[in-house]
Design a protein around this motif. Sequence first.
Motif, PDB file in Angstrom:
ATOM      1  N   GLN A  25     133.694 -84.934  34.310  1.00 37.14           N
ATOM      2  CA  GLN A  25     133.614 -86.141  35.123  1.00 37.14           C
ATOM      3  C   GLN A  25     132.273 -86.114  35.840  1.00 37.14           C
ATOM      4  N   VAL A  26     131.497 -87.170  35.679  1.00 39.70           N
ATOM      5  CA  VAL A  26     130.224 -87.302  36.386  1.00 39.70           C
ATOM      6  C   VAL A  26     130.257 -88.607  37.164  1.00 39.70           C
ATOM      7  N   ASN A  27     130.028 -88.512  38.450  1.00 40.89           N
ATOM      8  CA  ASN A  27     130.049 -89.690  39.326  1.00 40.89           C
ATOM      9  C   ASN A  27     128.634 -90.065  39.753  1.00 40.89           C
ATOM     10  N   SER A  28     128.539 -91.211  40.391  1.00 41.09           N
ATOM     11  CA  SER A  28     127.252 -91.680  40.917  1.00 41.09           C
ATOM     12  C   SER A  28     126.157 -91.596  39.860  1.00 41.09           C
ATOM     13  N   LEU A  29     126.443 -92.169  38.722  1.00 42.32           N
ATOM     14  CA  LEU A  29     125.528 -92.059  37.592  1.00 42.32           C
ATOM     15  C   LEU A  29     124.191 -92.734  37.883  1.00 42.32           C
ATOM     16  N   LYS A  30     123.154 -92.110  37.323  1.00 44.63           N
ATOM     17  CA  LYS A  30     121.790 -92.603  37.472  1.00 44.63           C
ATOM     18  C   LYS A  30     121.208 -92.851  36.086  1.00 44.63           C
ATOM     19  N   ALA A  31     120.118 -93.605  36.060  1.00 51.55           N
ATOM     20  CA  ALA A  31     119.474 -93.880  34.775  1.00 51.55           C
ATOM     21  C   ALA A  31     119.073 -92.584  34.079  1.00 51.55           C
ATOM     22  N   GLU A  32     118.702 -91.593  34.863  1.00 54.65           N
ATOM     23  CA  GLU A  32     118.265 -90.324  34.260  1.00 54.65           C
ATOM     24  C   GLU A  32     119.405 -89.498  33.672  1.00 54.65           C
ATOM     25  N   ASP A  33     120.623 -89.957  33.856  1.00 53.58           N
ATOM     26  CA  ASP A  33     121.756 -89.315  33.190  1.00 53.58           C
ATOM     27  C   ASP A  33     121.916 -89.798  31.758  1.00 53.58           C
ATOM     28  N   THR A  34     121.142 -90.814  31.396  1.00 48.52           N
ATOM     29  CA  THR A  34     121.178 -91.324  30.026  1.00 48.52           C
ATOM     30  C   THR A  34     120.726 -90.243  29.064  1.00 48.52           C
ATOM     31  N   ALA A  35     121.571 -89.958  28.079  1.00 41.57           N
ATOM     32  CA  ALA A  35     121.274 -88.890  27.123  1.00 41.57           C
ATOM     33  C   ALA A  35     122.374 -88.851  26.073  1.00 41.57           C
ATOM     34  N   VAL A  36     122.137 -88.063  25.055  1.00 40.95           N
ATOM     35  CA  VAL A  36     123.206 -87.714  24.134  1.00 40.95           C
ATOM     36  C   VAL A  36     123.843 -86.440  24.666  1.00 40.95           C
ATOM     37  N   TYR A  37     125.133 -86.494  24.866  1.00 41.58           N
ATOM     38  CA  TYR A  37     125.878 -85.364  25.408  1.00 41.58           C
ATOM     39  C   TYR A  37     126.565 -84.616  24.264  1.00 41.58           C
ATOM     40  N   TYR A  38     126.363 -83.320  24.257  1.00 37.28           N
ATOM     41  CA  TYR A  38     126.924 -82.476  23.204  1.00 37.28           C
ATOM     42  C   TYR A  38     127.937 -81.509  23.790  1.00 37.28           C
ATOM     43  N   CYS A  39     129.089 -81.481  23.165  1.00 45.15           N
ATOM     44  CA  CYS A  39     130.084 -80.490  23.519  1.00 45.15           C
ATOM     45  C   CYS A  39     129.702 -79.155  22.878  1.00 45.15           C
ATOM     46  N   TYR A  40     129.990 -78.092  23.569  1.00 43.20           N
ATOM     47  CA  TYR A  40     129.601 -76.762  23.109  1.00 43.20           C
ATOM     48  C   TYR A  40     130.712 -75.765  23.383  1.00 43.20           C
ATOM     49  N   THR A  41     130.835 -74.807  22.489  1.00 46.77           N
ATOM     50  CA  THR A  41     131.722 -73.696  22.763  1.00 46.77           C
ATOM     51  C   THR A  41     131.176 -72.417  22.137  1.00 46.77           C
ATOM     52  N   ASN A  42     131.434 -71.324  22.793  1.00 46.62           N
ATOM     53  CA  ASN A  42     131.224 -70.006  22.217  1.00 46.62           C
ATOM     54  C   ASN A  42     132.604 -69.435  22.013  1.00 46.62           C
ATOM     55  N   ALA A  43     132.975 -69.269  20.756  1.00 45.04           N
ATOM     56  CA  ALA A  43     134.350 -68.905  20.449  1.00 45.04           C
ATOM     57  C   ALA A  43     134.410 -67.919  19.288  1.00 45.04           C
ATOM     58  N   ARG A  44     135.487 -67.174  19.273  1.00 44.37           N
ATOM     59  CA  ARG A  44     135.724 -66.239  18.167  1.00 44.37           C
ATOM     60  C   ARG A  44     136.872 -66.761  17.323  1.00 44.37           C
ATOM     61  N   ARG A  45     136.640 -66.801  16.042  1.00 44.56           N
ATOM     62  CA  ARG A  45     137.665 -67.255  15.104  1.00 44.56           C
ATOM     63  C   ARG A  45     138.596 -66.108  14.755  1.00 44.56           C
ATOM     64  N   ASN A  46     139.802 -66.439  14.394  1.00 39.65           N
ATOM     65  CA  ASN A  46     140.752 -65.433  13.930  1.00 39.65           C
ATOM     66  C   ASN A  46     140.183 -64.714  12.712  1.00 39.65           C
ATOM     67  N   GLY A  47     140.283 -63.381  12.712  1.00 44.85           N
ATOM     68  CA  GLY A  47     139.800 -62.604  11.588  1.00 44.85           C
ATOM     69  C   GLY A  47     138.328 -62.239  11.677  1.00 44.85           C
ATOM     70  N   TYR A  48     137.674 -62.714  12.715  1.00 45.67           N
ATOM     71  CA  TYR A  48     136.256 -62.412  12.903  1.00 45.67           C
ATOM     72  C   TYR A  48     136.080 -61.533  14.148  1.00 45.67           C
ATOM     73  N   LEU A  49     135.077 -60.674  14.085  1.00 40.07           N
ATOM     74  CA  LEU A  49     134.850 -59.754  15.192  1.00 40.07           C
ATOM     75  C   LEU A  49     133.956 -60.352  16.290  1.00 40.07           C
ATOM     76  N   ARG A  50     133.037 -61.196  15.871  1.00 38.41           N
ATOM     77  CA  ARG A  50     132.052 -61.690  16.837  1.00 38.41           C
ATOM     78  C   ARG A  50     132.216 -63.185  17.071  1.00 38.41           C
ATOM     79  N   PRO A  51     131.993 -63.611  18.300  1.00 36.49           N
ATOM     80  CA  PRO A  51     132.043 -65.044  18.584  1.00 36.49           C
ATOM     81  C   PRO A  51     130.779 -65.741  18.089  1.00 36.49           C
ATOM     82  N   GLN A  52     130.861 -67.036  17.956  1.00 41.07           N
ATOM     83  CA  GLN A  52     129.711 -67.840  17.539  1.00 41.07           C
ATOM     84  C   GLN A  52     129.626 -69.080  18.414  1.00 41.07           C
ATOM     85  N   ASP A  53     128.448 -69.700  18.352  1.00 45.85           N
ATOM     86  CA  ASP A  53     128.256 -70.963  19.044  1.00 45.85           C
ATOM     87  C   ASP A  53     128.613 -72.119  18.117  1.00 45.85           C
ATOM     88  N   TYR A  54     129.287 -73.099  18.677  1.00 44.86           N
ATOM     89  CA  TYR A  54     129.646 -74.295  17.916  1.00 44.86           C
ATOM     90  C   TYR A  54     129.265 -75.522  18.742  1.00 44.86           C
TER      91      TYR A  54
END
Length: 120
Positions: free
Chosen positions: A80-109
């Motif tokens: 939630q972002v309030n009091s929006l400004k023109a400079e908030d204009t952008a493409v917003y990307y969701c991100y996660t660092n997660a480990r999949r089942n069966g894998y030892l190391r997490p990755q970025d998605y």
Amino acid sequence: VQLQASGGGLVQPGGSLRLSCAASGSIARINVMGWYRQTPGKQRNLVAAITSGGITSYADSVKGRSTLSRDNANNTVYLQVNSLKAEDTAVYYCYTNARRNGYLRPQDYWGQGTLVTVSS
């Protein structure tokens, strides 16, 4: 791991936006989940993120007017972002660092990105 984002669009200055992002797939553990944003010609920068322990971090540009929350049961975060400004204009990307089942190391998605335009 797939990230499905929703929200965004055209918002008036001073208004609010709510973005959601759901992670799906064969997930063993999510370490961090959050949002970045990017404008043309600029690098992608952190907006807000939350760790598995519930620790949140915010960019200075949105601190005090943003809230990142999560639903652990559904691997979903809400920004939630309030009091929006023109400079908030952008493409917003969701991100996660997660480990999949069966894998030892997490990755970025990354999600596909959702455009937020703050304009009257």
